[in-house]
Design a protein around this motif. Structure first.
Motif, PDB file in Angstrom:
ATOM      1  N   GLN A  90     -14.934   9.038  -4.221  1.00 40.78           N
ATOM      2  CA  GLN A  90     -14.063   8.256  -5.146  1.00 40.78           C
ATOM      3  C   GLN A  90     -14.725   7.286  -6.173  1.00 40.78           C
ATOM      4  OE1 GLN A  90     -12.392   6.687  -1.159  1.00 40.78           O
ATOM      5  NE2 GLN A  90     -11.539   5.186  -2.636  1.00 40.78           N
ATOM      6  N   LEU A  91     -13.719   6.860  -7.025  1.00 40.42           N
ATOM      7  CA  LEU A  91     -14.357   5.825  -7.997  1.00 40.42           C
ATOM      8  C   LEU A  91     -14.728   4.549  -7.126  1.00 40.42           C
ATOM      9  CD1 LEU A  91     -15.283   5.284 -10.970  1.00 40.42           C
ATOM     10  CD2 LEU A  91     -12.855   4.577 -11.174  1.00 40.42           C
ATOM     11  N   SER A  92     -16.104   3.994  -7.265  1.00 39.73           N
ATOM     12  CA  SER A  92     -16.197   2.975  -6.319  1.00 39.73           C
ATOM     13  C   SER A  92     -17.561   2.265  -7.293  1.00 39.73           C
ATOM     14  CB  SER A  92     -16.924   3.396  -5.064  1.00 39.73           C
ATOM     15  OG  SER A  92     -16.189   4.326  -4.575  1.00 39.73           O
ATOM     16  N   THR A  93     -17.661   0.909  -6.644  1.00 35.98           N
ATOM     17  CA  THR A  93     -18.483   0.251  -7.482  1.00 35.98           C
ATOM     18  C   THR A  93     -19.681   0.391  -6.559  1.00 35.98           C
ATOM     19  OG1 THR A  93     -17.950  -1.726  -5.961  1.00 35.98           O
ATOM     20  CG2 THR A  93     -16.768  -1.829  -7.976  1.00 35.98           C
ATOM     21  N   ALA A  94     -20.908  -0.133  -7.149  1.00 39.04           N
ATOM     22  CA  ALA A  94     -22.067   0.125  -6.516  1.00 39.04           C
ATOM     23  C   ALA A  94     -22.179  -0.807  -5.226  1.00 39.04           C
ATOM     24  CB  ALA A  94     -23.381  -0.499  -7.475  1.00 39.04           C
ATOM     25  N   HIS A  95     -21.479  -1.872  -5.276  1.00 37.83           N
ATOM     26  CA  HIS A  95     -21.521  -2.709  -3.945  1.00 37.83           C
ATOM     27  C   HIS A  95     -20.657  -1.891  -2.889  1.00 37.83           C
ATOM     28  CE1 HIS A  95     -20.899  -6.014  -1.456  1.00 37.83           C
ATOM     29  NE2 HIS A  95     -19.617  -5.552  -1.313  1.00 37.83           N
ATOM     30  N   ASP A  96     -19.624  -1.312  -3.279  1.00 40.53           N
ATOM     31  CA  ASP A  96     -18.870  -0.582  -2.337  1.00 40.53           C
ATOM     32  C   ASP A  96     -19.861   0.535  -1.708  1.00 40.53           C
ATOM     33  OD1 ASP A  96     -16.601  -2.062  -2.517  1.00 40.53           O
ATOM     34  OD2 ASP A  96     -15.526  -0.821  -4.030  1.00 40.53           O
ATOM     35  N   ILE A  97     -20.551   1.394  -2.723  1.00 42.83           N
ATOM     36  CA  ILE A  97     -21.068   2.382  -2.371  1.00 42.83           C
ATOM     37  C   ILE A  97     -22.172   2.201  -1.069  1.00 42.83           C
ATOM     38  CG2 ILE A  97     -22.808   4.314  -3.186  1.00 42.83           C
ATOM     39  CD1 ILE A  97     -21.227   4.215  -5.897  1.00 42.83           C
ATOM     40  N   ALA A  98     -23.039   0.945  -1.565  1.00 40.68           N
ATOM     41  CA  ALA A  98     -23.742   0.304  -0.532  1.00 40.68           C
ATOM     42  C   ALA A  98     -23.155   0.125   0.712  1.00 40.68           C
ATOM     43  CB  ALA A  98     -24.638  -0.862  -1.313  1.00 40.68           C
ATOM     44  N   MET A  99     -21.947  -0.690   0.600  1.00 43.86           N
ATOM     45  CA  MET A  99     -21.450  -0.879   1.888  1.00 43.86           C
ATOM     46  C   MET A  99     -21.148   0.512   2.670  1.00 43.86           C
ATOM     47  SD  MET A  99     -21.563  -4.081   2.116  1.00 43.86           S
ATOM     48  CE  MET A  99     -20.233  -4.261   3.687  1.00 43.86           C
ATOM     49  N   ARG A 100     -20.593   1.361   2.079  1.00 44.95           N
ATOM     50  CA  ARG A 100     -20.207   2.710   2.733  1.00 44.95           C
ATOM     51  C   ARG A 100     -21.398   3.502   3.413  1.00 44.95           C
ATOM     52  NH1 ARG A 100     -16.667   4.406  -1.859  1.00 44.95           N
ATOM     53  NH2 ARG A 100     -14.742   3.223  -1.699  1.00 44.95           N
ATOM     54  N   ALA A 101     -22.835   3.280   2.760  1.00 40.14           N
ATOM     55  CA  ALA A 101     -23.865   3.754   3.276  1.00 40.14           C
ATOM     56  C   ALA A 101     -24.096   3.259   4.632  1.00 40.14           C
ATOM     57  CB  ALA A 101     -25.102   3.700   2.382  1.00 40.14           C
ATOM     58  N   CYS A 102     -23.992   1.743   4.379  1.00 42.14           N
ATOM     59  CA  CYS A 102     -24.375   0.933   5.636  1.00 42.14           C
ATOM     60  C   CYS A 102     -23.484   1.248   6.705  1.00 42.14           C
ATOM     61  CB  CYS A 102     -24.262  -0.691   5.083  1.00 42.14           C
ATOM     62  SG  CYS A 102     -24.982  -1.652   6.205  1.00 42.14           S
ATOM     63  N   HIS A 103     -22.327   1.623   6.458  1.00 39.28           N
ATOM     64  CA  HIS A 103     -21.540   1.920   7.712  1.00 39.28           C
ATOM     65  C   HIS A 103     -21.574   3.401   8.195  1.00 39.28           C
ATOM     66  CE1 HIS A 103     -19.068  -1.799   6.306  1.00 39.28           C
ATOM     67  NE2 HIS A 103     -19.711  -2.072   7.352  1.00 39.28           N
ATOM     68  N   GLY A 104     -22.484   3.840   7.481  1.00 38.76           N
ATOM     69  CA  GLY A 104     -22.984   5.603   7.958  1.00 38.76           C
ATOM     70  C   GLY A 104     -22.089   6.593   7.377  1.00 38.76           C
ATOM     71  N   GLU A 105     -21.400   6.193   6.092  1.00 37.11           N
ATOM     72  CA  GLU A 105     -20.887   7.422   5.378  1.00 37.11           C
ATOM     73  C   GLU A 105     -21.834   8.598   4.739  1.00 37.11           C
ATOM     74  OE1 GLU A 105     -17.575   6.734   2.094  1.00 37.11           O
ATOM     75  OE2 GLU A 105     -19.207   8.162   1.131  1.00 37.11           O
ATOM     76  N   ALA A 106     -21.961   9.460   5.035  1.00 37.48           N
ATOM     77  CA  ALA A 106     -22.953  10.493   4.936  1.00 37.48           C
ATOM     78  C   ALA A 106     -22.950  10.813   3.240  1.00 37.48           C
ATOM     79  CB  ALA A 106     -22.696  11.842   5.329  1.00 37.48           C
ATOM     80  N   LEU A 107     -22.013  10.921   2.623  1.00 38.64           N
ATOM     81  CA  LEU A 107     -22.006  11.135   0.920  1.00 38.64           C
ATOM     82  C   LEU A 107     -22.732   9.686   0.399  1.00 38.64           C
ATOM     83  CD1 LEU A 107     -21.442  12.669  -1.173  1.00 38.64           C
ATOM     84  CD2 LEU A 107     -19.288  11.572  -1.427  1.00 38.64           C
ATOM     85  N   ALA A 108     -22.168   8.586   0.591  1.00 36.09           N
ATOM     86  CA  ALA A 108     -22.941   7.433   0.186  1.00 36.09           C
ATOM     87  C   ALA A 108     -24.385   7.146   0.483  1.00 36.09           C
ATOM     88  CB  ALA A 108     -22.038   6.137   0.843  1.00 36.09           C
ATOM     89  N   SER A 109     -24.574   7.520   1.650  1.00 39.74           N
ATOM     90  CA  SER A 109     -26.182   7.606   2.014  1.00 39.74           C
ATOM     91  C   SER A 109     -26.860   8.509   1.352  1.00 39.74           C
ATOM     92  CB  SER A 109     -26.198   7.905   3.630  1.00 39.74           C
ATOM     93  OG  SER A 109     -25.549   6.748   4.588  1.00 39.74           O
ATOM     94  N   ALA A 110     -26.628   9.428   1.126  1.00 40.55           N
ATOM     95  CA  ALA A 110     -27.183  10.672   0.198  1.00 40.55           C
ATOM     96  C   ALA A 110     -27.256  10.298  -1.032  1.00 40.55           C
ATOM     97  CB  ALA A 110     -26.419  12.130   0.511  1.00 40.55           C
ATOM     98  N   VAL A 111     -26.247   9.854  -1.875  1.00 41.38           N
ATOM     99  CA  VAL A 111     -26.042   9.268  -3.066  1.00 41.38           C
ATOM    100  C   VAL A 111     -27.273   7.943  -3.275  1.00 41.38           C
ATOM    101  CG1 VAL A 111     -24.856   8.099  -5.119  1.00 41.38           C
ATOM    102  CG2 VAL A 111     -23.989  10.040  -3.694  1.00 41.38           C
ATOM    103  N   LEU A 112     -27.033   7.101  -2.215  1.00 39.33           N
ATOM    104  CA  LEU A 112     -28.181   5.865  -2.330  1.00 39.33           C
ATOM    105  C   LEU A 112     -29.381   6.476  -2.138  1.00 39.33           C
ATOM    106  CD1 LEU A 112     -27.660   2.859  -2.827  1.00 39.33           C
ATOM    107  CD2 LEU A 112     -27.710   2.527  -0.451  1.00 39.33           C
ATOM    108  N   ALA A 113     -29.665   7.431  -1.286  1.00 36.96           N
ATOM    109  CA  ALA A 113     -31.239   7.821  -1.187  1.00 36.96           C
ATOM    110  C   ALA A 113     -31.649   8.623  -2.639  1.00 36.96           C
ATOM    111  CB  ALA A 113     -31.033   8.996  -0.033  1.00 36.96           C
ATOM    112  N   ARG A 114     -30.777   9.119  -3.120  1.00 35.79           N
ATOM    113  CA  ARG A 114     -31.059   9.615  -4.541  1.00 35.79           C
ATOM    114  C   ARG A 114     -31.559   8.550  -5.505  1.00 35.79           C
ATOM    115  NH1 ARG A 114     -27.714  14.292  -4.978  1.00 35.79           N
ATOM    116  NH2 ARG A 114     -26.115  12.769  -5.784  1.00 35.79           N
TER     117      ARG A 114
END
Ligand SMILES: [Zn+2]
Length: 296
Positions: free
Chosen positions: A199-223
């Motif tokens: 969903q439409l999210s700020t960079a900060h929110d994406i980083a938080m989701r990755a930190c909490h283990g969300e797979a999609l956010a982790s993959a996007v942040l890894a890219r």
């Protein structure tokens, strides 16, 4: 005493540094879309600082853009009401003293090189990853401006070693496509997450989701990290900086400082890479501090 002014799009900040210590700091709203009022605001700020501290100071000004060597006029500024204006003539005349100017990313790099996260380093590349991807180069505590006053502007190079889907890449406001900025700015990260099904999210929110283990956010942040490693790898080959300092909103993503150096080796022409990647020490204050340090 050194006075630094950070001429931002929404605020103008002033600082007075004396004996390495901050004596005073003040922010005023930027008079948007009005060049004459902008000049007056800067002059008032300098006079207020000098009256309160009781001393006259040197004045350095960080601007969003640069002053063209060819014309003496402001160019490349996202505060568009400054573009084409003779700021480099008007402010020294009004303040009755010479004034030094530098791009705000250069001021950021200078601040961190003088007494910030890169204080012990000779060659410092400063990167602001946030709304855009500004960059500035400092060598031996001096800003390297360059023949065209664009040294450090890495963000409008094409992303190196493009993967499938990265070339020609997204359109950039500069008129090109696939610029580093289109991938590594905050909006670039948000777009990548949305394109991947998030969903439409700020960079900060994406980083938080990755930190909490969300797979999609982790993959996007890894890219994102892999792209940042590629982009900085080419910088290391050209400038060989001792330290790369990150500032701006995305510099608050903790994992960048371990993950990116672990990924950049394949892009660097060296058997070992000792370049350090560090977070800015002075945060949002780096720009105004660096403006003060334009006088050494
Ligand atoms: Zn561009």
């Amino acid at each position: 005493m050194r006075i630094g002014i950070d001429l931002g799009g929404t605020k103008i900040e002033g600082i007075a540094i004396d004996d390495g210590l901050v004596r005073m700091r003040r922010r005023v709203p930027a008079p948007r879309d009005n060049y004459t009022d902008t000049l007056a605001a800067v002059v008032d700020l300098v006079r207020d600082i000098e009256r309160e501290v009781g001393r006259r100071g040197t004045v350095g000004v960080g601007i969003p853009g640069t002053i063209s060597r060819a014309t003496g006029l402001v160019k490349n500024a996202n505060s568009t009401w400054l573009i084409g204006r003779p700021l480099g003539d008007d402010l020294p005349r009004l303040l009755e003293r010479p004034v030094r100017f530098a791009n705000d990313a250069n001021c950021f790099a200078l601040s961190e090189a003088v007494d910030g996260a890169a204080a012990d380093a000779d060659i410092v590349f400063g990167v602001i990853i946030g709304t855009g991807t500004g960059g500035g180069l400092v060598v031996s505590r001096r800003v390297v401006d360059g023949a065209n006053s664009i040294a450090g502007e890495w963000g409008h190079n094409p992303i190196p070693a493009p993967r499938d889907g990265e070339s020609p890449g997204p359109p950039c406001y500069c008129g090109r496509t696939g610029c580093i900025e289109t991938f590594l700015s905050g909006s670039g990260l948000s777009r990548d997450y949305r394109d991947a099904g998030g969903q439409l999210s700020t960079a900060h929110d994406i980083a938080m989701r990755a930190c909490h283990g969300e797979a999609l956010a982790s993959a996007v942040l890894a890219r994102y990290e892999e792209r940042l490693a590629r982009a900085l790898g080419t910088i290391i080959n050209v400038l060989d900086p001792h330290v790369i300092v990150l500032g701006g909103g995305l510099s608050n993503i903790d994992r960048l400082y371990e993950s990116v150096p672990a990924l950049w080796a394949p892009y660097v022409f060296s058997d070992t890479v000792t370049t350090r990647l560090v977070r800015a020490a002075h945060g949002d204050s780096s720009g105004v501090r660096g403006a003060a340090w334009l006088w050494d």
